[in-house]
Motif scaffolding. Structure first.
Motif, PDB file in Angstrom:
ATOM      1  N   SER A 182     -15.755  27.969  20.056  1.00 26.00           N
ATOM      2  CA  SER A 182     -16.986  28.698  20.346  1.00 26.00           C
ATOM      3  C   SER A 182     -18.103  28.258  19.410  1.00 26.00           C
ATOM      4  O   SER A 182     -17.874  27.567  18.421  1.00 26.00           O
ATOM      5  N   ASP A 209     -13.195  31.751  16.720  1.00 20.96           N
ATOM      6  CA  ASP A 209     -12.706  30.848  17.752  1.00 20.96           C
ATOM      7  C   ASP A 209     -13.249  29.447  17.477  1.00 20.96           C
ATOM      8  O   ASP A 209     -14.463  29.237  17.468  1.00 20.96           O
ATOM      9  N   THR A 246     -11.655  27.885  11.562  1.00 19.83           N
ATOM     10  CA  THR A 246     -11.774  29.254  12.062  1.00 19.83           C
ATOM     11  C   THR A 246     -12.661  30.112  11.167  1.00 19.83           C
ATOM     12  O   THR A 246     -12.745  31.313  11.371  1.00 19.83           O
TER      13      THR A 246
END
Length: 165
Positions: A138, A135, A79
């Motif tokens: 992503s 995310d 993250t």
């Protein structure tokens, strides 16, 4: 005479705006080489291909008030995305301070999701920052900007390397 001086001044101002900047990207494990295919003039468009982390975004002759996107977008390994590197003043004849800002964009989003300000510096500076709570599913890319105020009498360009991991 005034018209002639005005025309010369206008020409000088136009020519001062014609400044080249280049952004190249190489994986840190590769030997740096300068080939035509490695150079993107002021990457004005968002990246369209992916690269694995880590890799280096090399910024060369970025003029004041301009920016460049990284050539690739990338997925965080968790993250967080860490950036570090060194930025330096190009041809610092005027001993003038420089400043920069690095924006983090999520692919498909027109607004930056985060940013990091590189403190004002003379000569060169090293920096390190972690973009957190991203995310995992992503992809992201950077926009590296020379935020130094423009001055017609002085070139305040920056160059350097931003390692993304």
């Amino acid at each position: 005479m005034k018209k002639f001086l005005s025309a010369v001044l206008a020409l000088a101002m136009c020519m001062s705006l014609c400044i080249s900047a280049f952004a190249t990207e190489k994986a840190p494990t590769e030997e740096p080489t300068l080939m035509e295919t490695d150079i993107i003039a002021r990457a004005a468009t968002k990246p369209t291909s992916e690269e694995d982390l880590p890799y280096d975004a090399i910024v060369t002759n970025l003029s004041e008030g301009t920016g460049t996107y990284t050539r690739y977008y990338f997925a965080p390994s968790g993250t967080d995305i860490e950036i570090s590197g060194t930025l330096r003043a190009v041809e610092d004849k005027n001993d003038t301070s420089r400043s920069a800002k690095i924006y983090l964009y999520q692919v498909g989003n027109n607004s930056s999701v985060d940013s990091y300000t590189v403190e004002q510096f003379l000569g060169s500076t090293s920096f390190s920052h972690t973009f957190k709570n991203l995310d995992e599913d992503s992809h992201y890319f950077l926009d590296i900007r020379n935020t130094t105020p423009n001055n017609i009498a002085q070139d305040r360009w920056i160059s350097g390397t931003v390692t993304i991991s």
